[in-house]
Motif scaffolding. Structure first.
Motif, PDB file in Angstrom:
ATOM      1  N   GLY A  31       0.850  -0.734   0.467  1.00  0.00           N
ATOM      2  CA  GLY A  31      -0.327   0.287  -0.340  1.00  0.00           C
ATOM      3  C   GLY A  31       0.598   0.893   0.606  1.00  0.00           C
ATOM      4  O   GLY A  31       0.204   2.163   0.544  1.00  0.00           O
ATOM      5  N   THR A  32       2.001   0.998  -0.407  1.00  0.00           N
ATOM      6  CA  THR A  32       3.212   2.539  -0.264  1.00  0.00           C
ATOM      7  C   THR A  32       3.565   2.806  -1.938  1.00  0.00           C
ATOM      8  O   THR A  32       3.538   1.982  -2.482  1.00  0.00           O
ATOM      9  CB  THR A  32       4.287   2.448   0.383  1.00  0.00           C
ATOM     10  OG1 THR A  32       5.150   1.410  -0.108  1.00  0.00           O
ATOM     11  CG2 THR A  32       3.666   2.170   1.904  1.00  0.00           C
ATOM     12  N   ILE A  33       3.922   3.852  -1.846  1.00  0.00           N
ATOM     13  CA  ILE A  33       4.703   4.454  -2.827  1.00  0.00           C
ATOM     14  C   ILE A  33       6.112   4.043  -3.149  1.00  0.00           C
ATOM     15  O   ILE A  33       6.380   5.271  -2.286  1.00  0.00           O
ATOM     16  CB  ILE A  33       4.071   5.524  -3.912  1.00  0.00           C
ATOM     17  CG1 ILE A  33       2.400   5.768  -3.832  1.00  0.00           C
ATOM     18  CG2 ILE A  33       4.674   6.381  -5.022  1.00  0.00           C
ATOM     19  CD1 ILE A  33       1.944   7.201  -3.938  1.00  0.00           C
ATOM     20  N   PHE A  34       6.548   3.131  -3.853  1.00  0.00           N
ATOM     21  CA  PHE A  34       7.738   3.260  -3.632  1.00  0.00           C
ATOM     22  C   PHE A  34       8.712   3.769  -4.811  1.00  0.00           C
ATOM     23  O   PHE A  34       8.401   2.819  -5.809  1.00  0.00           O
ATOM     24  CB  PHE A  34       8.712   1.777  -3.235  1.00  0.00           C
ATOM     25  CG  PHE A  34       9.676   1.410  -3.755  1.00  0.00           C
ATOM     26  CD1 PHE A  34      10.187   1.903  -1.511  1.00  0.00           C
ATOM     27  CD2 PHE A  34      10.614   0.912  -4.350  1.00  0.00           C
ATOM     28  CE1 PHE A  34      11.559   1.525  -1.429  1.00  0.00           C
ATOM     29  CE2 PHE A  34      12.137   0.968  -4.075  1.00  0.00           C
ATOM     30  CZ  PHE A  34      12.573   1.401  -2.846  1.00  0.00           C
ATOM     31  N   SER A  35       9.661   4.233  -5.092  1.00  0.00           N
ATOM     32  CA  SER A  35      10.646   5.175  -6.230  1.00  0.00           C
ATOM     33  C   SER A  35      11.657   4.303  -6.225  1.00  0.00           C
ATOM     34  O   SER A  35      12.718   4.734  -5.206  1.00  0.00           O
ATOM     35  CB  SER A  35      10.260   6.873  -6.025  1.00  0.00           C
ATOM     36  OG  SER A  35      10.816   6.847  -7.913  1.00  0.00           O
ATOM     37  N   LEU A  36      12.350   4.087  -7.062  1.00  0.00           N
ATOM     38  CA  LEU A  36      13.237   3.605  -8.112  1.00  0.00           C
ATOM     39  C   LEU A  36      14.223   4.733  -8.561  1.00  0.00           C
ATOM     40  O   LEU A  36      13.826   4.920  -9.768  1.00  0.00           O
ATOM     41  CB  LEU A  36      13.846   1.850  -8.425  1.00  0.00           C
ATOM     42  CG  LEU A  36      15.081   1.624  -8.373  1.00  0.00           C
ATOM     43  CD1 LEU A  36      15.562   1.062  -7.004  1.00  0.00           C
ATOM     44  CD2 LEU A  36      15.107   0.068  -9.231  1.00  0.00           C
ATOM     45  N   LEU A  37      15.118   5.230  -8.416  1.00  0.00           N
ATOM     46  CA  LEU A  37      16.123   6.135  -9.522  1.00  0.00           C
ATOM     47  C   LEU A  37      17.293   5.690  -9.363  1.00  0.00           C
ATOM     48  O   LEU A  37      18.491   4.905  -8.556  1.00  0.00           O
ATOM     49  CB  LEU A  37      16.155   7.343  -8.395  1.00  0.00           C
ATOM     50  CG  LEU A  37      14.996   7.975  -7.915  1.00  0.00           C
ATOM     51  CD1 LEU A  37      15.145   9.632  -6.899  1.00  0.00           C
ATOM     52  CD2 LEU A  37      14.238   8.342  -9.028  1.00  0.00           C
ATOM     53  N   GLY A  38      18.357   6.102  -9.931  1.00  0.00           N
ATOM     54  CA  GLY A  38      19.564   6.245 -10.525  1.00  0.00           C
ATOM     55  C   GLY A  38      20.096   6.363 -12.199  1.00  0.00           C
ATOM     56  O   GLY A  38      18.873   6.414 -12.435  1.00  0.00           O
ATOM     57  N   GLN A 201       7.457  14.451  -4.810  1.00  0.00           N
ATOM     58  CA  GLN A 201       6.141  14.481  -4.439  1.00  0.00           C
ATOM     59  C   GLN A 201       5.330  13.457  -4.381  1.00  0.00           C
ATOM     60  O   GLN A 201       4.655  12.846  -3.428  1.00  0.00           O
ATOM     61  CB  GLN A 201       5.534  15.193  -5.447  1.00  0.00           C
ATOM     62  CG  GLN A 201       6.314  16.409  -6.284  1.00  0.00           C
ATOM     63  CD  GLN A 201       5.500  17.622  -5.226  1.00  0.00           C
ATOM     64  OE1 GLN A 201       3.867  17.004  -4.333  1.00  0.00           O
ATOM     65  NE2 GLN A 201       6.472  18.097  -4.886  1.00  0.00           N
ATOM     66  N   LEU A 202       5.488  11.718  -4.111  1.00  0.00           N
ATOM     67  CA  LEU A 202       4.833  11.095  -5.191  1.00  0.00           C
ATOM     68  C   LEU A 202       5.481  10.012  -3.558  1.00  0.00           C
ATOM     69  O   LEU A 202       3.978   9.456  -2.628  1.00  0.00           O
ATOM     70  CB  LEU A 202       4.937   9.947  -6.220  1.00  0.00           C
ATOM     71  CG  LEU A 202       4.401  10.884  -6.686  1.00  0.00           C
ATOM     72  CD1 LEU A 202       4.169  10.223  -8.287  1.00  0.00           C
ATOM     73  CD2 LEU A 202       2.560  11.417  -6.150  1.00  0.00           C
ATOM     74  N   ALA A 203       6.746   9.320  -3.660  1.00  0.00           N
ATOM     75  CA  ALA A 203       7.203   8.756  -3.198  1.00  0.00           C
ATOM     76  C   ALA A 203       7.278   8.283  -1.762  1.00  0.00           C
ATOM     77  O   ALA A 203       7.851   9.351  -1.133  1.00  0.00           O
ATOM     78  CB  ALA A 203       9.034   8.140  -3.363  1.00  0.00           C
ATOM     79  N   ASP A 204       6.865   7.165  -0.895  1.00  0.00           N
ATOM     80  CA  ASP A 204       6.471   7.775   0.735  1.00  0.00           C
ATOM     81  C   ASP A 204       8.121   6.594   1.102  1.00  0.00           C
ATOM     82  O   ASP A 204       8.671   6.917   2.070  1.00  0.00           O
ATOM     83  CB  ASP A 204       5.664   5.933   1.585  1.00  0.00           C
ATOM     84  CG  ASP A 204       4.524   6.589   1.172  1.00  0.00           C
ATOM     85  OD1 ASP A 204       3.935   7.372   1.578  1.00  0.00           O
ATOM     86  OD2 ASP A 204       3.572   5.735  -0.004  1.00  0.00           O
ATOM     87  N   ARG A 205       9.303   6.252   0.116  1.00  0.00           N
ATOM     88  CA  ARG A 205      10.489   5.636   0.250  1.00  0.00           C
ATOM     89  C   ARG A 205      10.694   5.226  -1.079  1.00  0.00           C
ATOM     90  O   ARG A 205      10.001   5.102  -1.944  1.00  0.00           O
ATOM     91  CB  ARG A 205      10.248   4.494   1.113  1.00  0.00           C
ATOM     92  CG  ARG A 205       9.657   4.520   2.799  1.00  0.00           C
ATOM     93  CD  ARG A 205      10.122   2.962   3.056  1.00  0.00           C
ATOM     94  NE  ARG A 205      11.999   2.483   3.726  1.00  0.00           N
ATOM     95  CZ  ARG A 205      12.442   3.512   4.382  1.00  0.00           C
ATOM     96  NH1 ARG A 205      12.333   4.530   5.195  1.00  0.00           N
ATOM     97  NH2 ARG A 205      13.759   3.119   4.221  1.00  0.00           N
ATOM     98  N   ILE A 206      12.104   6.321  -1.048  1.00  0.00           N
ATOM     99  CA  ILE A 206      13.354   6.459  -2.135  1.00  0.00           C
ATOM    100  C   ILE A 206      14.726   5.242  -2.025  1.00  0.00           C
ATOM    101  O   ILE A 206      15.251   5.488  -1.698  1.00  0.00           O
ATOM    102  CB  ILE A 206      13.504   7.739  -2.742  1.00  0.00           C
ATOM    103  CG1 ILE A 206      12.084   8.563  -3.061  1.00  0.00           C
ATOM    104  CG2 ILE A 206      14.573   7.996  -3.985  1.00  0.00           C
ATOM    105  CD1 ILE A 206      11.911  10.296  -3.549  1.00  0.00           C
ATOM    106  N   ALA A 207      14.424   4.340  -3.009  1.00  0.00           N
ATOM    107  CA  ALA A 207      15.791   3.994  -3.154  1.00  0.00           C
ATOM    108  C   ALA A 207      16.614   4.295  -4.496  1.00  0.00           C
ATOM    109  O   ALA A 207      16.347   4.450  -5.661  1.00  0.00           O
ATOM    110  CB  ALA A 207      15.438   2.205  -3.325  1.00  0.00           C
ATOM    111  N   LEU A 208      18.203   4.605  -4.112  1.00  0.00           N
ATOM    112  CA  LEU A 208      18.923   4.857  -4.837  1.00  0.00           C
ATOM    113  C   LEU A 208      19.597   3.764  -5.142  1.00  0.00           C
ATOM    114  O   LEU A 208      20.456   3.520  -4.540  1.00  0.00           O
ATOM    115  CB  LEU A 208      19.511   5.820  -4.390  1.00  0.00           C
ATOM    116  CG  LEU A 208      20.712   7.041  -5.688  1.00  0.00           C
ATOM    117  CD1 LEU A 208      19.794   7.231  -6.747  1.00  0.00           C
ATOM    118  CD2 LEU A 208      21.344   8.041  -4.810  1.00  0.00           C
TER     119      LEU A 208
END
Length: 313
Positions: A31-38, A201-208
């Motif tokens: 139920g979360t928004i998780f963003s993967l960046l890189g 704006q969106l992510a509850d958590r972000i991973a780089l």
């Protein structure tokens, strides 16, 4: 591994001598928004392909929706939806026909499929355009239709690969509302994006991810605190209050013309509470305050050593 929407432990993948994913440990809560960046070549696309059962990992454990990706790929596919950067919409079909096609592919009973299609057309504001060829849709309408097609199967987890690429600012913000609404109903969102503001704006958590390894993970605010340069700017009504604050705090830089004091800070609640407690104890009144923290662009550049404007794949 604990129960969650997505879990990896020691995930690895190589192509020949090139290591693409190097022992990645990851957990995404339901139920979360998780963003993967890189940056380019970091391994993001490969990770999404593994999680969505498109390719197999070389090593490690991977569970999606509680199922082992290697041993139970069909169960994983039944629980997920994937919306790629390039739309899966068929331009030769109408919006309604695209949705009915997805209902058939999911083997929904005819009555259930029609009910589901009608509900999605209504929900995503596509009723008026339902009978029009998808080729005539605007970019924002195509994206809404694309996500609606993903939702025909009622997935618990949705992988969104750069969902707002090519959209104008208004359509992008409309898409943000859609993503938030999906998470609010309990859908887990795994988001990749080239817009750092979007992740913020969106992510509850972000991973780089960089060179196949996770180099940082946390909430947007936690990641910003990894980069120096944050500060609190205090404004006072008169020079006496300004000088008293400087003497009391023993740190910071003065701007006597603007009556401001700039104090290094991570912007956290505890540090600000302690700061104001000290000033309040000495009856020093603050007229205005602003908090300045590094943004995700600063985090990206500092941790990867590469320009944040570089397209992320």
């Amino acid at each position: 591994m604990t129960e969650s929407a997505i879990e990896t432990a020691g995930l690895s993948k190589s192509y020949g001598d090139k290591v693409v994913l190097d022992g990645v440990d990851l957990q995404v809560a339901e139920g979360t928004i998780f963003s993967l960046l890189g940056p380019n070549g970091a391994g993001k696309t490969t990770m999404v392909q593994i999680l969505s059962t498109l390719i197999r990992a070389d090593g490690g454990q991977v569970r999606v929706a509680g199922h082992d990706v290697a041993r139970e790929p069909d169960a994983v596919r039944a629980a997920i939806g994937v919306t790629g950067q390039f739309s899966a919409v068929d331009n030769l079909l109408t919006g309604e026909e695209n949705l009915r096609l997805m209902a058939d592919l999911h083997h929904l009973p005819r009555a259930e499929g029609r009910r589901r299609v009608a509900a999605l057309l209504e929900e995503w504001d596509l009723v008026d355009a339902a009978g029009k060829m998808a080729a005539a849709y605007s970019g924002g309408m195509r994206r809404r239709l694309d996500i609606a097609m993903t939702l025909v199967g009622d997935p618990r987890i949705i992988f969104l690969d750069e969902p707002t690429t090519g959209l104008d600012p208004r359509s992008r913000r409309a898409m943000w509302r859609i993503v938030r609404s999906l998470a609010a109903r309990g859908v887990t969102i795994f988001l990749t994006t080239q817009y750092l503001e979007e992740a913020d704006q969106l992510a509850d958590r972000i991973a780089l991810l960089d060179h196949g390894r996770l180099i940082a993970e946390g909430t947007p605010q936690e990641l910003k605190r990894l980069v120096p340069g944050g500060h609190i700017r205090l404004t006072f009504a008169d020079p006496d209050a300004l000088r008293s604050a400087m003497a009391a705090l023993g740190t910071g830089s003065l701007d006597e013309d603007a009556l401001t004091l700039r104090i290094p800070s991570d912007g956290g609640v505890r540090s600000m509470r302690d700061l104001f407690a000290r000033l309040d104890h000495l009856s020093i009144e603050v007229e205005a305050m602003s908090v300045h923290t590094p943004d995700l662009d600063d985090v990206f550049l500092t941790l990867t050593g590469r320009p944040d404007k570089e397209p992320q794949r």
